[in-house]
Structure formats: C-alpha cells, structure tokens
Design a protein around this motif. Structure first.
Motif, PDB file in Angstrom:
ATOM      1  N   LEU A 181      41.741  28.696  42.529  1.00  0.00           N
ATOM      2  CA  LEU A 181      41.222  29.987  42.957  1.00  0.00           C
ATOM      3  C   LEU A 181      42.250  31.092  42.743  1.00  0.00           C
ATOM      4  CD1 LEU A 181      39.131  31.792  44.304  1.00  0.00           C
ATOM      5  CD2 LEU A 181      40.023  31.016  46.524  1.00  0.00           C
ATOM      6  N   HIS A 182      41.887  32.046  41.882  1.00  0.00           N
ATOM      7  CA  HIS A 182      42.761  33.187  41.618  1.00  0.00           C
ATOM      8  C   HIS A 182      41.920  34.342  41.102  1.00  0.00           C
ATOM      9  CE1 HIS A 182      42.458  31.236  37.665  1.00  0.00           C
ATOM     10  NE2 HIS A 182      42.796  32.411  37.117  1.00  0.00           N
ATOM     11  N   PHE A 183      42.374  35.558  41.375  1.00  0.00           N
ATOM     12  CA  PHE A 183      41.707  36.768  40.898  1.00  0.00           C
ATOM     13  C   PHE A 183      42.678  37.550  40.032  1.00  0.00           C
ATOM     14  CE2 PHE A 183      37.906  38.143  43.663  1.00  0.00           C
ATOM     15  CZ  PHE A 183      37.471  36.844  43.833  1.00  0.00           C
ATOM     16  N   HIS A 184      42.217  37.939  38.844  1.00  0.00           N
ATOM     17  CA  HIS A 184      42.942  38.883  38.001  1.00  0.00           C
ATOM     18  C   HIS A 184      42.566  40.273  38.501  1.00  0.00           C
ATOM     19  CE1 HIS A 184      44.036  35.970  34.801  1.00  0.00           C
ATOM     20  NE2 HIS A 184      42.969  35.345  35.253  1.00  0.00           N
ATOM     21  N   LEU A 185      43.540  41.128  38.715  1.00  0.00           N
ATOM     22  CA  LEU A 185      43.306  42.497  39.175  1.00  0.00           C
ATOM     23  C   LEU A 185      43.819  43.426  38.084  1.00  0.00           C
ATOM     24  CD1 LEU A 185      44.501  41.922  42.829  1.00  0.00           C
ATOM     25  CD2 LEU A 185      42.161  41.836  41.939  1.00  0.00           C
ATOM     26  N   ILE A 186      42.886  44.082  37.405  1.00  0.00           N
ATOM     27  CA  ILE A 186      43.214  44.813  36.190  1.00  0.00           C
ATOM     28  C   ILE A 186      42.985  46.307  36.380  1.00  0.00           C
ATOM     29  CG2 ILE A 186      42.751  45.040  33.714  1.00  0.00           C
ATOM     30  CD1 ILE A 186      41.485  42.010  35.537  1.00  0.00           C
ATOM     31  N   PRO A 187      44.071  47.080  36.453  1.00  0.00           N
ATOM     32  CA  PRO A 187      43.908  48.532  36.542  1.00  0.00           C
ATOM     33  C   PRO A 187      43.395  49.077  35.205  1.00  0.00           C
ATOM     34  CG  PRO A 187      46.172  47.861  37.049  1.00  0.00           C
ATOM     35  CD  PRO A 187      45.460  46.687  36.476  1.00  0.00           C
ATOM     36  N   LYS A 188      42.426  49.966  35.279  1.00  0.00           N
ATOM     37  CA  LYS A 188      41.881  50.586  34.075  1.00  0.00           C
ATOM     38  C   LYS A 188      42.041  52.096  34.214  1.00  0.00           C
ATOM     39  CE  LYS A 188      39.532  47.979  31.411  1.00  0.00           C
ATOM     40  NZ  LYS A 188      38.205  47.543  31.627  1.00  0.00           N
ATOM     41  N   TYR A 189      42.295  52.722  33.074  1.00  0.00           N
ATOM     42  CA  TYR A 189      42.557  54.161  33.027  1.00  0.00           C
ATOM     43  C   TYR A 189      41.641  54.805  31.995  1.00  0.00           C
ATOM     44  CZ  TYR A 189      46.758  52.399  35.289  1.00  0.00           C
ATOM     45  OH  TYR A 189      47.621  51.760  36.141  1.00  0.00           O
ATOM     46  N   VAL A 190      41.033  55.939  32.353  1.00  0.00           N
ATOM     47  CA  VAL A 190      40.178  56.663  31.412  1.00  0.00           C
ATOM     48  C   VAL A 190      40.992  56.941  30.145  1.00  0.00           C
ATOM     49  CG1 VAL A 190      38.920  58.812  30.985  1.00  0.00           C
ATOM     50  CG2 VAL A 190      38.760  57.707  33.226  1.00  0.00           C
ATOM     51  N   CYS A 242      47.899  42.686  37.983  1.00  0.00           N
ATOM     52  CA  CYS A 242      48.396  41.689  38.937  1.00  0.00           C
ATOM     53  C   CYS A 242      47.423  40.515  39.020  1.00  0.00           C
ATOM     54  CB  CYS A 242      48.533  42.306  40.327  1.00  0.00           C
ATOM     55  SG  CYS A 242      49.825  43.557  40.467  1.00  0.00           S
ATOM     56  N   LEU A 243      47.846  39.498  39.728  1.00  0.00           N
ATOM     57  CA  LEU A 243      47.024  38.320  39.945  1.00  0.00           C
ATOM     58  C   LEU A 243      47.313  37.806  41.345  1.00  0.00           C
ATOM     59  CD1 LEU A 243      46.217  35.534  37.524  1.00  0.00           C
ATOM     60  CD2 LEU A 243      47.246  34.875  39.696  1.00  0.00           C
ATOM     61  N   VAL A 244      46.258  37.453  42.069  1.00  0.00           N
ATOM     62  CA  VAL A 244      46.388  36.864  43.400  1.00  0.00           C
ATOM     63  C   VAL A 244      45.848  35.447  43.326  1.00  0.00           C
ATOM     64  CG1 VAL A 244      45.689  37.005  45.822  1.00  0.00           C
ATOM     65  CG2 VAL A 244      46.155  39.102  44.546  1.00  0.00           C
ATOM     66  N   ALA A 245      46.689  34.467  43.673  1.00  0.00           N
ATOM     67  CA  ALA A 245      46.301  33.051  43.638  1.00  0.00           C
ATOM     68  C   ALA A 245      46.327  32.487  45.046  1.00  0.00           C
ATOM     69  CB  ALA A 245      47.250  32.258  42.743  1.00  0.00           C
ATOM     70  N   TYR A 246      45.302  31.737  45.395  1.00  0.00           N
ATOM     71  CA  TYR A 246      45.242  31.095  46.710  1.00  0.00           C
ATOM     72  C   TYR A 246      46.434  30.162  46.871  1.00  0.00           C
ATOM     73  CZ  TYR A 246      43.221  29.044  50.896  1.00  0.00           C
ATOM     74  OH  TYR A 246      43.020  28.626  52.194  1.00  0.00           O
ATOM     75  N   LYS A 247      46.970  30.050  48.075  1.00  0.00           N
ATOM     76  CA  LYS A 247      48.209  29.304  48.326  1.00  0.00           C
ATOM     77  C   LYS A 247      48.075  27.800  48.080  1.00  0.00           C
ATOM     78  CE  LYS A 247      47.253  28.865  53.245  1.00  0.00           C
ATOM     79  NZ  LYS A 247      47.380  27.544  53.764  1.00  0.00           N
ATOM     80  N   ASP A 248      46.909  27.245  48.295  1.00  0.00           N
ATOM     81  CA  ASP A 248      46.681  25.809  48.117  1.00  0.00           C
ATOM     82  C   ASP A 248      45.756  25.585  46.919  1.00  0.00           C
ATOM     83  OD1 ASP A 248      48.127  25.191  50.485  1.00  0.00           O
ATOM     84  OD2 ASP A 248      46.325  25.616  51.682  1.00  0.00           O
TER      85      ASP A 248
END
Length: 141
Positions: free
Chosen positions: A98-107, A44-50
């Motif tokens: 401003l945005h964060f990449h959210l990367i799930p990782k799996y063993v 997922c990715l979360v981006a600031y609204k402005d």
C-alpha cells in the motif's frame, strides 16, 4: 494478488529503493519519501508502515490514519511547492504494498491535464536540493 514482504521494495529498504527515493519522515502509520526523479517538482510517496497489499485490507482505524497521513503530506506539499493541483496515484499491479504517489502538477508544466509518467528519468537534483526539499517538508509536517 498477494505479495511477499521479502520481495517488497518498501519492506526490504534495499538499494533499488534508495536509487528511486529518499525517506524523509515517519508519520503515524506510514513513511514519507521524496522521489529522486523530479519531473513533477515536489513529487512524494507515502507508503504504509507494514506490508499490506491493499487499502481495503486495513481496519477502518488504520485506513483513516493512513489517509490522514496522506492528507498531512499533501497539505505540506501545497505550502512548500505551491502546485496548481496534486494528483494521487495508487498503483500496485506489480508492487503490492500500500502506497500513494503524490504528484504536484503545475499549469503549463509536464502532463498538466493528463496522466503523469511513472518514472520519466528526465529531472534529477543535487543532494543539497533534495536535502532542502526534505527540510522544508519536515518543517511543514
């Protein structure tokens, strides 16, 4: 580096953005997207609204609200996708919004123990699968 909102992927809500990701929710001060490329299942990715170039330009209140949105998303990701770890990426060398990449990782999965690839272009889902992911995430938010 100052960037122009007229040239910003997140501000323009253009075709390039729609090719890369699907917006699934508006949060308190940000927008949540699912990345279409799903090598890292649940990315997922979360981006600031402005349009703001860097987290250090936000007021303390807005920064705290943004980070609360990020945490809210990662908690939902943990419930929906059950990753072993979630990596956080905040890169904006060429796209200063401003945005964060959210990367799930799996063993045993791609790049576990290493840095994720930004867009490996290996795994794409059906529209139904994206819709299912979005619904599950919205339910947990």
């Amino acid at each position: 580096m100052k960037s122009d909102p007229k040239e910003c992927l997140y501000c323009q809500n253009n075709e390039t953005q729609h090719e890369l990701m699907i917006e699934i929710a508006k949060l308190s001060v940000s927008r949540l997207f699912i990345f279409k490329e799903q090598t890292y299942h649940g990315r997922c990715l979360v981006a600031y609204k402005d349009h703001v170039d860097d987290i250090n330009l936000l007021s303390d209140e807005d920064r705290n609200a943004f980070m609360a949105d990020v945490v809210k998303v990662t908690r939902a990701m943990q419930k929906v996708f059950n990753p072993d770890k979630i990596n956080y990426g905040a890169y904006s060398d060429t796209l200063s919004h401003l945005h964060f990449h959210l990367i799930p990782k799996y063993v045993g999965g791609p790049d576990f123990g290493g840095v994720f690839q930004m867009n490996p272009k290996k795994v794409y889902l059906t529209d139904e699968e994206y819709a299912d992911m979005a619904e599950k995430m919205k339910k947990e938010l």
